[in-house]
Design an enzyme around this catalytic site. Structure first.
Site, PDB file in Angstrom:
ATOM      1  N   LYS A 176       0.832  -1.208   0.000  1.00 42.16           N
ATOM      2  CA  LYS A 176       0.000   0.000   0.000  1.00 42.16           C
ATOM      3  C   LYS A 176       0.869   1.261   0.000  1.00 42.16           C
ATOM      4  O   LYS A 176       2.042   1.212   0.388  1.00 42.16           O
ATOM      5  CB  LYS A 176      -0.932  -0.015   1.216  1.00 42.16           C
ATOM      6  CG  LYS A 176      -0.229  -0.006   2.552  1.00 42.16           C
ATOM      7  CD  LYS A 176      -1.168  -0.458   3.673  1.00 42.16           C
ATOM      8  CE  LYS A 176      -0.444  -0.454   5.009  1.00 42.16           C
ATOM      9  NZ  LYS A 176      -1.181  -1.210   6.041  1.00 42.16           N
ATOM     10  N   ARG A 219     -10.958  -1.361  14.504  1.00 45.43           N
ATOM     11  CA  ARG A 219     -11.019  -0.594  13.263  1.00 45.43           C
ATOM     12  C   ARG A 219     -11.922  -1.390  12.327  1.00 45.43           C
ATOM     13  O   ARG A 219     -13.011  -1.777  12.727  1.00 45.43           O
ATOM     14  CB  ARG A 219      -9.579  -0.425  12.742  1.00 45.43           C
ATOM     15  CG  ARG A 219      -9.339   0.780  11.889  1.00 45.43           C
ATOM     16  CD  ARG A 219      -7.875   0.904  11.498  1.00 45.43           C
ATOM     17  NE  ARG A 219      -7.371  -0.272  10.816  1.00 45.43           N
ATOM     18  CZ  ARG A 219      -6.134  -0.408  10.340  1.00 45.43           C
ATOM     19  NH1 ARG A 219      -5.268   0.570  10.486  1.00 45.43           N
ATOM     20  NH2 ARG A 219      -5.748  -1.500   9.726  1.00 45.43           N
ATOM     21  N   TYR A 231      14.826  30.271   9.541  1.00 43.20           N
ATOM     22  CA  TYR A 231      13.609  30.860  10.122  1.00 43.20           C
ATOM     23  C   TYR A 231      13.676  30.809  11.635  1.00 43.20           C
ATOM     24  O   TYR A 231      14.045  29.792  12.226  1.00 43.20           O
ATOM     25  CB  TYR A 231      12.368  30.088   9.675  1.00 43.20           C
ATOM     26  CG  TYR A 231      11.985  30.339   8.246  1.00 43.20           C
ATOM     27  CD1 TYR A 231      11.598  31.604   7.821  1.00 43.20           C
ATOM     28  CD2 TYR A 231      11.989  29.300   7.319  1.00 43.20           C
ATOM     29  CE1 TYR A 231      11.236  31.836   6.503  1.00 43.20           C
ATOM     30  CE2 TYR A 231      11.626  29.514   6.000  1.00 43.20           C
ATOM     31  CZ  TYR A 231      11.255  30.787   5.596  1.00 43.20           C
ATOM     32  OH  TYR A 231      10.905  31.007   4.295  1.00 43.20           O
ATOM     33  N   MET A 247      10.902  24.743   3.523  1.00 38.33           N
ATOM     34  CA  MET A 247      10.067  23.919   2.652  1.00 38.33           C
ATOM     35  C   MET A 247      10.891  23.166   1.614  1.00 38.33           C
ATOM     36  O   MET A 247      10.622  22.011   1.319  1.00 38.33           O
ATOM     37  CB  MET A 247       9.017  24.784   1.954  1.00 38.33           C
ATOM     38  CG  MET A 247       7.938  23.984   1.269  1.00 38.33           C
ATOM     39  SD  MET A 247       6.725  25.006   0.408  1.00 38.33           S
ATOM     40  CE  MET A 247       5.926  25.868   1.745  1.00 38.33           C
TER      41      MET A 247
HETATM   42  C1  LIG Z   1      -0.422  -2.249   6.636  1.00 43.83           C
HETATM   43  C2  LIG Z   1      -0.963  -3.575   6.909  1.00 43.83           C
HETATM   44  C3  LIG Z   1      -0.130  -4.692   7.082  1.00 43.83           C
HETATM   45  C4  LIG Z   1       1.385  -4.592   7.119  1.00 43.83           C
HETATM   46  O1  LIG Z   1       1.832  -4.001   8.310  1.00 43.83           O
HETATM   47  P1  LIG Z   1       3.401  -3.886   8.619  1.00 43.83           P
HETATM   48  O2  LIG Z   1       3.473  -3.424  10.019  1.00 43.83           O
HETATM   49  O3  LIG Z   1       3.968  -2.910   7.656  1.00 43.83           O
HETATM   50  O4  LIG Z   1       3.981  -5.233   8.422  1.00 43.83           O
HETATM   51  C5  LIG Z   1      -0.720  -5.933   7.227  1.00 43.83           C
HETATM   52  N1  LIG Z   1      -2.066  -6.062   7.231  1.00 43.83           N
HETATM   53  C6  LIG Z   1      -2.901  -5.013   7.088  1.00 43.83           C
HETATM   54  C7  LIG Z   1      -4.370  -5.234   7.126  1.00 43.83           C
HETATM   55  C8  LIG Z   1      -2.387  -3.736   6.950  1.00 43.83           C
HETATM   56  O5  LIG Z   1      -3.211  -2.700   6.835  1.00 43.83           O
END
Ligand SMILES: *Cc1c(COP(=O)(O)O)cnc(C)c1O
Length: 368
Positions: free
Chosen positions: A36, A136, A260, A308
């Site tokens: 992701k 969640r 800054y 920035m």
């Molecule tokens: C992001 C995620 C993972 C991976 O988590 P890590 O800590 O990066 O290994 C696994 N399962 C789900 C459902 C996630 O959202």
């Protein structure tokens, strides 16, 4: 995006990390890396061929990420953690059509996936997500068996897996993780020959009892530890390094100040280099006056507030530093002061946030 900033991603490090994970989980357990957010900022474009070759599928967060993998020509297993928007029929249909495995966590989610399957004229593939304590997404564990039975009655929807996600697997105290694990196990007898999975990176590294049929590591694939509590007992190799070049070097008199807020005062006559990277490029502003970069292998402390698009570093102790010299902003050496994990600690965050922020703002390049 600034093309002159490059995140170099080490192919050998990724291969090494995957080999380590394979060694831990053994032959009978599938490996589904989580990719992701553009592989946590490491760049799907550069990592896709390696990951597709070495793993058994992909875990993504959102429908667009899942569909993008199909567009790359990937025909294997893709699990999408989030559902399409309830009123976005186009995406719902596309997910079914492209045979993306979707996550079901409620009867209403099931109904909309079923409706898409009927519209498309093809069965939908789903995994059921169970909330065993994360609080969640996921059906409450107490209702999981009921939902499994409901899905089984639904001819247009193929339930192929069941999973859960740990809230604290990366903490020193594993008590809550074991509670989640017990709750997950309690519903498994009803899951027949479904693919069961639970382990994120932290659990994959040292909780073999969480492996079941498949593991879903993310950050470990990219070579970082989830938190400081998870020791690098297996020898992961970070894959990301970020390099820039000095665009100016100047002298600052003892007692003068810079940046800054004029937060940094030079306590000696100093030489200061300007590096063209700032918080707009994902380099955290709260690393100001804390972090170091490395030039010619020596530490150059970040002095003054990170702007920035630029920051200043003290090169007084690196007398040969000059305009055009390479600046190592992030090191892939896990022992370096500017490694991802150390910067995360200094910035009061986790490695994930460091790589996501920086990675989204630069070009990726695969290196050996
Ligand atoms: C992001 C995620 C993972 C991976 O988590 P890590 O800590 O990066 O290994 C696994 N399962 C789900 C459902 C996630 O959202």
């Amino acid at each position: 995006m600034k093309n002159y900033l490059t995140a170099s991603i080490s192919e050998s490090a990724v291969r090494h990390n995957i080999a380590l994970i394979r060694g831990l989980i053994g032959d009978g357990v599938k490996l589904c890396p989580v990719v992701k957010d553009d592989c946590y900022g490491h760049g799907m474009d550069v990592l896709y061929p390696v990951l597709a070759e070495l793993t058994d599928g992909f875990g993504v967060a959102s429908p667009p990420e899942a569909l993008a993998l199909r567009e790359k020509g990937y025909h294997g297993f893709i699990l999408c953690f989030l559902s399409a928007y309830f009123d976005d029929f186009k995406v719902q249909d596309e997910l079914v059509w492209q045979e993306i495995t979707q996550t079901v966590m409620s009867k209403s989610a099931l109904a909309s996936i079923q409706a898409a399957a009927i519209r498309v004229g093809k069965p939908a593939k789903v995994h059921l997500k169970v909330d065993t304590g994360m609080g969640r997404l996921g059906v409450p564990a107490s209702q999981a068996v009921d939902l499994i039975n409901t899905i089984h009655e639904c001819a247009e929807v193929n339930l192929t897996g069941v999973y859960t996600h740990f809230a604290t697997a990366d903490e020193a105290d594993r008590a809550d993780t074991f509670k989640q694990l017990e709750l997950f196990k309690s519903i498994l007898p009803s899951s027949g020959n479904l693919i069961c999975h639970a382990a994120n990176s932290a659990a994959t590294i040292d909780l073999a009892e969480t492996y079941f049929d498949m593991v879903r590591p993310g950050i470990a694939v990219y070579g970082c530890n989830a938190t400081e509590h998870v020791q690098n007992i297996v020898g992961l190799r970070p894959c990301m390094s970020v390099k820039a070049k000095l665009i100016a070097v100047k002298h600052m008199r003892k007692g003068s100040r810079s940046g800054y807020g004029l937060t940094h005062e030079y306590d000696r006559d100093s030489r200061v280099g300007v590096v063209p990277i700032g918080y707009g490029d994902g380099y955290f502003r709260n690393l100001s006056n804390k972090a170091v970069v490395r030039i010619h292998g020596s530490d150059a402390p970040v002095c003054g507030i990170v702007s920035m698009d630029q920051m200043t570093v003290d090169v007084t102790d690196i007398p040969d530093a000059k305009v055009g010299d390479e600046v190592e902003v992030i090191s892939s050496d896990p022992a370096a002061p500017n490694c991802v994990e150390n910067l995360a600690r200094l910035a009061g965050t986790i490695p994930y946030e460091i790589t996501c922020h920086l990675g989204h703002n630069m070009r990726h390049q695969l290196v050996g």
